[in-house]
Design a protein around this motif. Structure first.
Motif, PDB file in Angstrom:
ATOM      1  N   LEU A 145      -0.607  10.978   2.011  1.00  0.00           N
ATOM      2  CA  LEU A 145       0.166   9.756   2.231  1.00  0.00           C
ATOM      3  C   LEU A 145       1.533   9.898   1.554  1.00  0.00           C
ATOM      4  O   LEU A 145       1.638  10.464   0.458  1.00  0.00           O
ATOM      5  N   TYR A 146       2.560   9.371   2.226  1.00  0.00           N
ATOM      6  CA  TYR A 146       3.952   9.548   1.779  1.00  0.00           C
ATOM      7  C   TYR A 146       4.708   8.251   1.973  1.00  0.00           C
ATOM      8  O   TYR A 146       4.473   7.512   2.933  1.00  0.00           O
ATOM      9  N   LYS A 147       5.644   7.966   1.054  1.00  0.00           N
ATOM     10  CA  LYS A 147       6.560   6.843   1.255  1.00  0.00           C
ATOM     11  C   LYS A 147       7.923   7.189   0.665  1.00  0.00           C
ATOM     12  O   LYS A 147       8.041   7.984  -0.271  1.00  0.00           O
ATOM     13  N   LYS A 148       8.963   6.588   1.222  1.00  0.00           N
ATOM     14  CA  LYS A 148      10.331   6.822   0.762  1.00  0.00           C
ATOM     15  C   LYS A 148      11.200   5.628   1.150  1.00  0.00           C
ATOM     16  O   LYS A 148      10.930   4.975   2.164  1.00  0.00           O
ATOM     17  N   ARG A 149      12.225   5.382   0.370  1.00  0.00           N
ATOM     18  CA  ARG A 149      13.187   4.343   0.729  1.00  0.00           C
ATOM     19  C   ARG A 149      14.070   4.871   1.856  1.00  0.00           C
ATOM     20  O   ARG A 149      14.686   5.931   1.733  1.00  0.00           O
ATOM     21  N   GLN A 197      -6.362  -3.251   2.929  1.00  0.00           N
ATOM     22  CA  GLN A 197      -6.079  -4.413   3.767  1.00  0.00           C
ATOM     23  C   GLN A 197      -4.878  -5.200   3.269  1.00  0.00           C
ATOM     24  O   GLN A 197      -4.444  -6.148   3.925  1.00  0.00           O
ATOM     25  N   LEU A 198      -4.342  -4.808   2.111  1.00  0.00           N
ATOM     26  CA  LEU A 198      -3.150  -5.459   1.578  1.00  0.00           C
ATOM     27  C   LEU A 198      -1.900  -4.978   2.303  1.00  0.00           C
ATOM     28  O   LEU A 198      -0.933  -5.721   2.468  1.00  0.00           O
ATOM     29  N   GLY A 199      -1.925  -3.714   2.756  1.00  0.00           N
ATOM     30  CA  GLY A 199      -0.782  -3.142   3.452  1.00  0.00           C
ATOM     31  C   GLY A 199       0.016  -2.226   2.543  1.00  0.00           C
ATOM     32  O   GLY A 199       0.308  -2.569   1.395  1.00  0.00           O
ATOM     33  N   PHE A 200       0.339  -1.043   3.050  1.00  0.00           N
ATOM     34  CA  PHE A 200       1.087  -0.025   2.304  1.00  0.00           C
ATOM     35  C   PHE A 200       2.491   0.041   2.874  1.00  0.00           C
ATOM     36  O   PHE A 200       2.684   0.079   4.080  1.00  0.00           O
ATOM     37  N   GLY A 201       3.510   0.086   1.996  1.00  0.00           N
ATOM     38  CA  GLY A 201       4.893   0.087   2.461  1.00  0.00           C
ATOM     39  C   GLY A 201       5.507  -1.291   2.304  1.00  0.00           C
ATOM     40  O   GLY A 201       5.069  -2.091   1.483  1.00  0.00           O
ATOM     41  N   GLY A 202       6.550  -1.549   3.080  1.00  0.00           N
ATOM     42  CA  GLY A 202       7.189  -2.848   2.989  1.00  0.00           C
ATOM     43  C   GLY A 202       8.677  -2.764   3.241  1.00  0.00           C
ATOM     44  O   GLY A 202       9.168  -1.787   3.825  1.00  0.00           O
ATOM     45  N   PRO A 203       9.445  -3.781   2.804  1.00  0.00           N
ATOM     46  CA  PRO A 203      10.892  -3.810   3.056  1.00  0.00           C
ATOM     47  C   PRO A 203      11.581  -2.535   2.557  1.00  0.00           C
ATOM     48  O   PRO A 203      11.371  -2.122   1.420  1.00  0.00           O
ATOM     49  N   ALA A 232      10.730   1.629   8.107  1.00  0.00           N
ATOM     50  CA  ALA A 232      10.900   0.681   7.016  1.00  0.00           C
ATOM     51  C   ALA A 232      10.678  -0.748   7.498  1.00  0.00           C
ATOM     52  O   ALA A 232      11.063  -1.116   8.608  1.00  0.00           O
ATOM     53  N   GLY A 233      10.015  -1.533   6.645  1.00  0.00           N
ATOM     54  CA  GLY A 233       9.766  -2.934   6.965  1.00  0.00           C
ATOM     55  C   GLY A 233       8.406  -3.196   7.568  1.00  0.00           C
ATOM     56  O   GLY A 233       7.996  -4.356   7.671  1.00  0.00           O
ATOM     57  N   GLU A 234       7.690  -2.134   7.980  1.00  0.00           N
ATOM     58  CA  GLU A 234       6.355  -2.300   8.557  1.00  0.00           C
ATOM     59  C   GLU A 234       5.298  -1.830   7.573  1.00  0.00           C
ATOM     60  O   GLU A 234       5.470  -0.804   6.903  1.00  0.00           O
ATOM     61  N   LYS A 235       4.205  -2.557   7.484  1.00  0.00           N
ATOM     62  CA  LYS A 235       3.124  -2.218   6.569  1.00  0.00           C
ATOM     63  C   LYS A 235       2.010  -1.471   7.301  1.00  0.00           C
ATOM     64  O   LYS A 235       1.715  -1.758   8.468  1.00  0.00           O
ATOM     65  N   LEU A 236       1.390  -0.540   6.578  1.00  0.00           N
ATOM     66  CA  LEU A 236       0.317   0.285   7.121  1.00  0.00           C
ATOM     67  C   LEU A 236      -1.008  -0.189   6.546  1.00  0.00           C
ATOM     68  O   LEU A 236      -1.192  -0.248   5.324  1.00  0.00           O
ATOM     69  N   TYR A 237      -1.939  -0.512   7.430  1.00  0.00           N
ATOM     70  CA  TYR A 237      -3.282  -0.945   7.038  1.00  0.00           C
ATOM     71  C   TYR A 237      -4.265   0.161   7.424  1.00  0.00           C
ATOM     72  O   TYR A 237      -4.136   0.771   8.492  1.00  0.00           O
ATOM     73  N   MET A 238      -5.267   0.404   6.560  1.00  0.00           N
ATOM     74  CA  MET A 238      -6.148   1.561   6.736  1.00  0.00           C
ATOM     75  C   MET A 238      -7.600   1.185   6.463  1.00  0.00           C
ATOM     76  O   MET A 238      -7.868   0.358   5.582  1.00  0.00           O
ATOM     77  N   LYS A 239      -8.527   1.837   7.192  1.00  0.00           N
ATOM     78  CA  LYS A 239      -9.959   1.597   6.961  1.00  0.00           C
ATOM     79  C   LYS A 239     -10.753   2.830   7.372  1.00  0.00           C
ATOM     80  O   LYS A 239     -10.565   3.361   8.472  1.00  0.00           O
ATOM     81  N   ASN A 296      -6.222   7.349  -9.819  1.00  0.00           N
ATOM     82  CA  ASN A 296      -5.405   6.226 -10.259  1.00  0.00           C
ATOM     83  C   ASN A 296      -5.838   4.954  -9.536  1.00  0.00           C
ATOM     84  O   ASN A 296      -6.219   4.993  -8.367  1.00  0.00           O
ATOM     85  N   VAL A 297      -5.757   3.837 -10.229  1.00  0.00           N
ATOM     86  CA  VAL A 297      -5.986   2.538  -9.601  1.00  0.00           C
ATOM     87  C   VAL A 297      -4.666   2.076  -8.993  1.00  0.00           C
ATOM     88  O   VAL A 297      -3.662   1.931  -9.696  1.00  0.00           O
ATOM     89  N   ILE A 298      -4.663   1.864  -7.675  1.00  0.00           N
ATOM     90  CA  ILE A 298      -3.469   1.408  -6.970  1.00  0.00           C
ATOM     91  C   ILE A 298      -3.827   0.117  -6.234  1.00  0.00           C
ATOM     92  O   ILE A 298      -4.756   0.104  -5.417  1.00  0.00           O
ATOM     93  N   PRO A 299      -3.149  -0.985  -6.515  1.00  0.00           N
ATOM     94  CA  PRO A 299      -3.470  -2.257  -5.846  1.00  0.00           C
ATOM     95  C   PRO A 299      -3.496  -2.100  -4.333  1.00  0.00           C
ATOM     96  O   PRO A 299      -2.615  -1.475  -3.737  1.00  0.00           O
ATOM     97  N   GLY A 300      -4.517  -2.664  -3.727  1.00  0.00           N
ATOM     98  CA  GLY A 300      -4.659  -2.629  -2.275  1.00  0.00           C
ATOM     99  C   GLY A 300      -5.665  -1.604  -1.792  1.00  0.00           C
ATOM    100  O   GLY A 300      -6.254  -1.784  -0.718  1.00  0.00           O
ATOM    101  N   PHE A 301      -5.869  -0.531  -2.549  1.00  0.00           N
ATOM    102  CA  PHE A 301      -6.825   0.500  -2.145  1.00  0.00           C
ATOM    103  C   PHE A 301      -8.189   0.193  -2.745  1.00  0.00           C
ATOM    104  O   PHE A 301      -8.362   0.218  -3.967  1.00  0.00           O
TER     105      PHE A 301
END
Length: 261
Positions: free
Chosen positions: A131-135, A73-79, A113-120, A37-42
């Motif tokens: 990779l996992y995310k949840k509210r 470099q866009l950052g994964f996660g957020g508010p 929550a609220g912190e973004k994850l950057y990966m390289k 899948n195309v996911i913005p940021g990756f």
């Protein structure tokens, strides 16, 4: 490396699949049916989306293969979104925008929550991650915080007293955390002690081995690279089968919260 679907062109034999999709109940996604899948940021990544709310999950799981120069470099996660990453194989640089860490096989990071994850990716070869995310569900007077480590630093416990079934907990057992990530490993011939039925839901990615999994009182064959979604209250249990390696999977579990009404 896991069993990502790298098939191109025609396969021998008839088209068939072990996939079982019963939305809002359970699902098995075999490794040979996963798509990219195309996911913005990756960038320079192969991304397979696994469990999602469309399937019935309250979280989202992914398998990401970072190719040469692969990064986010866009950052994964957020508010309001918490995230967790586990390196299946390879070498990955991760950052919360303040501190940078290098993760190798078995390395992991949790961000609240609220912190973004950057990966390289830090190597020429591909690096594969779960990779996992949840509210996040906040709880008054309690907070989650960043956790970084490696599986090799953790001490496994015998799952419900069974010597041939081992459990690793990645996150602290504190009320600030509304979920945990675990690894569960069954030696060949080992199993759950009983069919489990509980409130928690799971998303599980099989890291090694082969097994038979009971879902809603039906038994299904599973193996390395498969993904299983288990909704709340679905009956579940596993047997490790085969001769060469244990049936091992990484999975999420919601915890430490009273059900809402």
């Amino acid at each position: 490396m896991g069993y990502k679907n790298n098939n191109t062109g025609y396969l021998d034999g008839l088209l068939q699949s072990r996939a079982v999709i019963r939305k809002n109940n359970f699902a098995i996604l075999p490794h040979d049916g996963l798509v990219n899948n195309v996911i913005p940021g990756f960038e320079n990544c192969e991304c397979s989306i696994l469990g999602t709310p469309k399937l019935g999950a309250s979280f989202v799981d992914y398998i990401i293969s970072f190719k040469k120069d692969g990064a986010n470099q866009l950052g994964f996660g957020g508010p309001e979104i918490e995230s967790f990453l586990y390196v299946i194989s390879g070498k990955l640089e991760v950052s919360d925008g303040k501190e940078t860490h290098t993760l190798t096989d078995g390395g992991y990071i949790y961000l609240p929550a609220g912190e973004k994850l950057y990966m390289k990716n830090l190597q020429e070869e591909a690096t594969e991650v779960f990779l996992y995310k949840k509210r996040y569900q906040p709880l008054e007077n309690h907070q989650a915080y960043k956790v970084v480590g490696n599986l090799s630093e953790l001490i496994p416990i015998q799952y419900e007293g069974m010597e041939d079934v081992l459990l690793w907990d990645f996150l602290p057992k504190e009320l600030g955390f509304d979920m945990n990530i675990h690894i569960l490993s069954f030696e060949p011939g080992a199993s759950h002690g009983y069919i489990e039925t509980h409130y928690q839901e799971h998303g599980a990615y099989l890291l090694s081995g082969k097994g038979m999994y009971n879902l809603d009182n039906e038994w299904f064959p599973v193996e390395k690279g498969d993904y299983i979604f288990m909704s709340a209250y679905v009956q579940q249990a596993a047997y490790g089968v085969g001769r060469d390696e244990p049936l091992t999977y990484i999975y999420s579990k919601d915890c430490n919260r009273d059900p809402e009404i």
